[in-house]
Design a protein around this motif. Structure first.
Motif, PDB file in Angstrom:
ATOM      1  N   ASN A   1       0.807  -1.216   0.000  1.00  0.00           N
ATOM      2  CA  ASN A   1       0.000   0.000   0.000  1.00  0.00           C
ATOM      3  C   ASN A   1       0.842   1.270   0.000  1.00  0.00           C
ATOM      4  OD1 ASN A   1       0.714  -0.793   2.714  1.00  0.00           O
ATOM      5  ND2 ASN A   1      -0.476   0.957   3.377  1.00  0.00           N
ATOM      6  N   ILE A   2       2.143   1.151   0.160  1.00  0.00           N
ATOM      7  CA  ILE A   2       3.001   2.333   0.142  1.00  0.00           C
ATOM      8  C   ILE A   2       3.485   2.545  -1.282  1.00  0.00           C
ATOM      9  CG2 ILE A   2       5.152   3.345   0.979  1.00  0.00           C
ATOM     10  CD1 ILE A   2       4.850   1.705   3.486  1.00  0.00           C
ATOM     11  N   GLN A   3       3.376   3.749  -1.746  1.00  0.00           N
ATOM     12  CA  GLN A   3       3.790   4.046  -3.108  1.00  0.00           C
ATOM     13  C   GLN A   3       5.244   4.500  -3.099  1.00  0.00           C
ATOM     14  OE1 GLN A   3       0.824   6.461  -4.966  1.00  0.00           O
ATOM     15  NE2 GLN A   3      -0.800   5.109  -4.300  1.00  0.00           N
ATOM     16  N   HIS A   4       6.134   3.504  -3.279  1.00  0.00           N
ATOM     17  CA  HIS A   4       7.569   3.754  -3.220  1.00  0.00           C
ATOM     18  C   HIS A   4       8.096   4.425  -4.492  1.00  0.00           C
ATOM     19  CE1 HIS A   4       8.127   1.423   0.430  1.00  0.00           C
ATOM     20  NE2 HIS A   4       7.385   0.476  -0.095  1.00  0.00           N
ATOM     21  N   HIS A   5       7.662   3.950  -5.631  1.00  0.00           N
ATOM     22  CA  HIS A   5       8.169   4.467  -6.903  1.00  0.00           C
ATOM     23  C   HIS A   5       7.153   4.157  -7.992  1.00  0.00           C
ATOM     24  CE1 HIS A   5       9.287   0.276  -7.591  1.00  0.00           C
ATOM     25  NE2 HIS A   5       9.940   0.318  -6.439  1.00  0.00           N
ATOM     26  N   GLU A   6       7.445   4.600  -9.194  1.00  0.00           N
ATOM     27  CA  GLU A   6       6.480   4.487 -10.291  1.00  0.00           C
ATOM     28  C   GLU A   6       6.065   3.047 -10.589  1.00  0.00           C
ATOM     29  OE1 GLU A   6       7.956   6.554 -13.705  1.00  0.00           O
ATOM     30  OE2 GLU A   6       8.384   8.352 -12.552  1.00  0.00           O
ATOM     31  N   GLN A   7       6.984   2.091 -10.457  1.00  0.00           N
ATOM     32  CA  GLN A   7       6.657   0.711 -10.797  1.00  0.00           C
ATOM     33  C   GLN A   7       5.754   0.055  -9.761  1.00  0.00           C
ATOM     34  OE1 GLN A   7       9.922   1.863 -10.966  1.00  0.00           O
ATOM     35  NE2 GLN A   7       9.873   2.096 -13.176  1.00  0.00           N
ATOM     36  N   VAL A   8       5.745   0.545  -8.546  1.00  0.00           N
ATOM     37  CA  VAL A   8       4.886  -0.003  -7.500  1.00  0.00           C
ATOM     38  C   VAL A   8       3.917   1.091  -7.091  1.00  0.00           C
ATOM     39  CG1 VAL A   8       4.779  -1.045  -5.212  1.00  0.00           C
ATOM     40  CG2 VAL A   8       6.724  -1.533  -6.706  1.00  0.00           C
ATOM     41  N   ASN A   9       2.757   1.042  -7.671  1.00  0.00           N
ATOM     42  CA  ASN A   9       1.767   2.087  -7.443  1.00  0.00           C
ATOM     43  C   ASN A   9       0.377   1.458  -7.444  1.00  0.00           C
ATOM     44  OD1 ASN A   9       0.611   4.559  -7.100  1.00  0.00           O
ATOM     45  ND2 ASN A   9       0.923   5.245  -9.193  1.00  0.00           N
ATOM     46  N   TRP A  10       0.172   0.508  -6.513  1.00  0.00           N
ATOM     47  CA  TRP A  10      -1.078  -0.244  -6.449  1.00  0.00           C
ATOM     48  C   TRP A  10      -2.230   0.623  -5.954  1.00  0.00           C
ATOM     49  CZ3 TRP A  10      -0.646  -5.032  -8.285  1.00  0.00           C
ATOM     50  CH2 TRP A  10       0.525  -5.748  -8.094  1.00  0.00           C
ATOM     51  N   THR A  11      -3.377   0.402  -6.531  1.00  0.00           N
ATOM     52  CA  THR A  11      -4.598   0.778  -5.832  1.00  0.00           C
ATOM     53  C   THR A  11      -4.978  -0.455  -5.003  1.00  0.00           C
ATOM     54  OG1 THR A  11      -6.122  -0.071  -7.504  1.00  0.00           O
ATOM     55  CG2 THR A  11      -5.364   2.226  -7.769  1.00  0.00           C
ATOM     56  N   PRO A  12      -5.794  -0.296  -3.974  1.00  0.00           N
ATOM     57  CA  PRO A  12      -6.213  -1.482  -3.224  1.00  0.00           C
ATOM     58  C   PRO A  12      -6.889  -2.520  -4.123  1.00  0.00           C
ATOM     59  CG  PRO A  12      -6.771   0.495  -2.013  1.00  0.00           C
ATOM     60  CD  PRO A  12      -6.282   0.939  -3.376  1.00  0.00           C
ATOM     61  N   GLU A  13      -7.658  -2.060  -5.083  1.00  0.00           N
ATOM     62  CA  GLU A  13      -8.354  -2.976  -5.979  1.00  0.00           C
ATOM     63  C   GLU A  13      -7.376  -3.740  -6.866  1.00  0.00           C
ATOM     64  OE1 GLU A  13     -11.026  -0.057  -4.356  1.00  0.00           O
ATOM     65  OE2 GLU A  13      -9.191   0.267  -5.496  1.00  0.00           O
ATOM     66  N   GLN A  14      -6.358  -3.061  -7.393  1.00  0.00           N
ATOM     67  CA  GLN A  14      -5.353  -3.743  -8.214  1.00  0.00           C
ATOM     68  C   GLN A  14      -4.588  -4.767  -7.396  1.00  0.00           C
ATOM     69  OE1 GLN A  14      -3.376  -0.115  -9.366  1.00  0.00           O
ATOM     70  NE2 GLN A  14      -4.010  -0.350 -11.496  1.00  0.00           N
ATOM     71  N   TYR A  15      -4.231  -4.392  -6.183  1.00  0.00           N
ATOM     72  CA  TYR A  15      -3.519  -5.333  -5.327  1.00  0.00           C
ATOM     73  C   TYR A  15      -4.399  -6.544  -5.015  1.00  0.00           C
ATOM     74  CZ  TYR A  15      -1.171  -7.454  -1.390  1.00  0.00           C
ATOM     75  OH  TYR A  15      -0.577  -8.365  -0.547  1.00  0.00           O
ATOM     76  N   GLY A  16      -5.651  -6.318  -4.649  1.00  0.00           N
ATOM     77  CA  GLY A  16      -6.560  -7.417  -4.348  1.00  0.00           C
ATOM     78  C   GLY A  16      -6.714  -8.365  -5.527  1.00  0.00           C
ATOM     79  N   GLN A  17      -6.850  -7.822  -6.715  1.00  0.00           N
ATOM     80  CA  GLN A  17      -6.987  -8.665  -7.907  1.00  0.00           C
ATOM     81  C   GLN A  17      -5.706  -9.450  -8.196  1.00  0.00           C
ATOM     82  OE1 GLN A  17      -8.199  -5.656 -10.683  1.00  0.00           O
ATOM     83  NE2 GLN A  17     -10.271  -5.553  -9.850  1.00  0.00           N
ATOM     84  N   THR A  18      -4.563  -8.826  -7.969  1.00  0.00           N
ATOM     85  CA  THR A  18      -3.288  -9.513  -8.163  1.00  0.00           C
ATOM     86  C   THR A  18      -3.122 -10.642  -7.157  1.00  0.00           C
ATOM     87  OG1 THR A  18      -2.300  -7.520  -9.092  1.00  0.00           O
ATOM     88  CG2 THR A  18      -0.782  -9.196  -8.252  1.00  0.00           C
ATOM     89  N   VAL A  19      -3.514 -10.387  -5.920  1.00  0.00           N
ATOM     90  CA  VAL A  19      -3.457 -11.429  -4.890  1.00  0.00           C
ATOM     91  C   VAL A  19      -4.306 -12.621  -5.308  1.00  0.00           C
ATOM     92  CG1 VAL A  19      -4.144 -12.013  -2.521  1.00  0.00           C
ATOM     93  CG2 VAL A  19      -2.869  -9.906  -2.970  1.00  0.00           C
ATOM     94  N   VAL A  20      -5.495 -12.371  -5.795  1.00  0.00           N
ATOM     95  CA  VAL A  20      -6.377 -13.460  -6.231  1.00  0.00           C
ATOM     96  C   VAL A  20      -5.716 -14.258  -7.350  1.00  0.00           C
ATOM     97  CG1 VAL A  20      -8.564 -13.986  -7.395  1.00  0.00           C
ATOM     98  CG2 VAL A  20      -8.512 -12.352  -5.497  1.00  0.00           C
ATOM     99  N   GLN A  21      -5.197 -13.581  -8.357  1.00  0.00           N
ATOM    100  CA  GLN A  21      -4.575 -14.267  -9.489  1.00  0.00           C
ATOM    101  C   GLN A  21      -3.380 -15.104  -9.053  1.00  0.00           C
ATOM    102  OE1 GLN A  21      -3.712 -11.010 -12.111  1.00  0.00           O
ATOM    103  NE2 GLN A  21      -5.806 -10.896 -12.884  1.00  0.00           N
TER     104      GLN A  21
END
Length: 106
Positions: free
Chosen positions: A24-44
């Protein structure tokens, strides 16, 4: 697949897998999750990993900070049926541990 190589082929017997770290921390451009994107990635990832080894346990991570107070309320409806544990990093905007301990704002 990574889990097949590390767990099954090499016999490392890794049982617990955390998907990401402080996602959930936006460290840099490559890691910029929204909660929804992260949740969907976790599921996949959880589905793919458990298809290879159903015995593993998959965890989602995040923390509640002022900048994203609603992280878990947005991730959990998406990922709750696919994870086995949470990794909740507790950082605080309080000045010190006694202030955090005594705060009702957690």
């Amino acid at each position: 697949m990574l889990i097949r190589s590390f767990c099954l082929t090499k016999g490392y017997q890794i049982k617990y897998w955390e998907i990401g770290n402080e996602s959930n921390i936006q460290h840099h451009e490559q890691v910029n999750w929204t909660p929804e994107q992260y949740g969907q990635t976790v599921v996949q990832l959880a589905q793919a990993m458990k298809a290879v080894d159903p015995s593993i346990k998959v965890g989602a991570n995040g923390m509640r900070i002022k900048q994203n107070d609603d992280w878990w309320s947005r991730v959990m409806p998406i990922a709750k049926d696919y994870i086995d544990f949470l990794v909740t990093h507790q950082y605080s905007w309080q000045a010190d541990y006694p202030a955090w301990r005594d705060s009702t704002d957690k």
